[in-house]
Design an enzyme around this catalytic site. Sequence first.
Site, PDB file in Angstrom:
ATOM      1  N   LEU A  99       0.833  -1.204   0.000  1.00 14.22           N
ATOM      2  CA  LEU A  99       0.000   0.000   0.000  1.00 14.22           C
ATOM      3  C   LEU A  99       0.865   1.250   0.000  1.00 14.22           C
ATOM      4  O   LEU A  99       1.854   1.341   0.731  1.00 14.22           O
ATOM      5  CB  LEU A  99      -0.928  -0.007   1.215  1.00 14.22           C
ATOM      6  N   GLY A 156       2.096  -9.196   6.366  1.00 13.89           N
ATOM      7  CA  GLY A 156       2.715  -8.342   7.359  1.00 13.89           C
ATOM      8  C   GLY A 156       2.489  -6.876   7.048  1.00 13.89           C
ATOM      9  O   GLY A 156       2.581  -6.464   5.888  1.00 13.89           O
ATOM     10  N   GLY A 157       2.189  -6.082   8.086  1.00 13.53           N
ATOM     11  CA  GLY A 157       2.016  -4.648   7.902  1.00 13.53           C
ATOM     12  C   GLY A 157       1.000  -4.343   6.823  1.00 13.53           C
ATOM     13  O   GLY A 157      -0.153  -4.764   6.898  1.00 13.53           O
ATOM     14  N   ASP A 158       1.437  -3.603   5.793  1.00 15.34           N
ATOM     15  CA  ASP A 158       0.541  -3.247   4.690  1.00 15.34           C
ATOM     16  C   ASP A 158       0.918  -4.004   3.418  1.00 15.34           C
ATOM     17  O   ASP A 158       0.701  -3.517   2.310  1.00 15.34           O
ATOM     18  CB  ASP A 158       0.571  -1.741   4.444  1.00 15.34           C
ATOM     19  N   GLU A 159       1.457  -5.212   3.582  1.00 13.28           N
ATOM     20  CA  GLU A 159       1.847  -6.040   2.440  1.00 13.28           C
ATOM     21  C   GLU A 159       0.878  -7.201   2.277  1.00 13.28           C
ATOM     22  O   GLU A 159       0.544  -7.886   3.243  1.00 13.28           O
ATOM     23  CB  GLU A 159       3.264  -6.572   2.622  1.00 13.28           C
TER      24      GLU A 159
END
Length: 329
Positions: A195, A235-238
């Site tokens: 993102l 993970g995170g925005d992945e």
Amino acid sequence: MSLPGRTLEVMCPMHLQIGSDGRVRGAGPTLRKLTGERRLAGVPFDEVIDIYRPKRVRNLRDLRALEGRKLQLRLRNGPGRALKGLAMPDGEGGVLLNLSFGIGVVEAVRSHALTSTDFAVTDLAIDMLYLVEAKSAAMEASRTLNLRLQGAMLAAEQRAYTDSLTGLQNRRGLDRALQRLVRAAERFALLHVDLDFFKQVNDTRGHAAGDRVLQRVGQIMLEVTRREDLVARIGGDEFVILLAGVTDRTRLAELCERLVGRIEQPIALDTEVCRISASIGIVRSDPEMASFSDTKTLLGRADTALYTAKRNGRAQYAFHEDGPPKAAL
């Protein structure tokens, strides 16, 4: 010796009293229950029962000739279930016939809703029924426990492969699916999605708002992909999308443009909206083109393509080793 009727009913609840004229004089309560409480008194006995072993019985004389021997018979107007019988003279020219279910007692109990009160207290059938019921209860408890354990195991396995925030697959789920595709030498495409501008959402509106954005993006990915495709948050925005059976460049490019376009639409956060975008790296695995047998290599090449797209601006997608990235229209 003549026994009182109450004595016969308690000691032999499936008895049949046959008079010297060959007609029924009385029947035990359990036998009456089997015949549907039909009035039996005065009815010729051969209209009530059909004795066929050790030989066919047609009259009272035939029945008397079989006294003391094990009989096999059926009720004529009752269930077709075989019964066991023993005939003995009653001392008054008639016959006292005592019946039982034999090994069919369990089925009879279930079919006719019989209880322990339908049997003589000394009847071994009662003990057998208790054992059968105890076994059935134990088996049902075991089955219920096994189902609960299986359900718990499936739920635990599902949780182990699921991202708790978005409900998508997690990295373990992705690895499992990716290894399966590689082992089967299937054609597929892998999209690595990152993102753009998401960090600003977290920094300005807080992590709760960021979580809602991630949930919305996960929902969008599910909407633009097929049911058989896999969408994972790693993970995170992945995110990673696995597209089984899809390697066509045009089709993949159209999907990426549609996905970026949907993600770029304003996302409502209470009274405000936020705007983000996405960059996508694409790698294709096709045994007829270039089979990547190493899942780590596949992910690395998708990651390389992703950062190629990011270096050349946001809201773009790039195929691995395909030259300059394409801007989503």
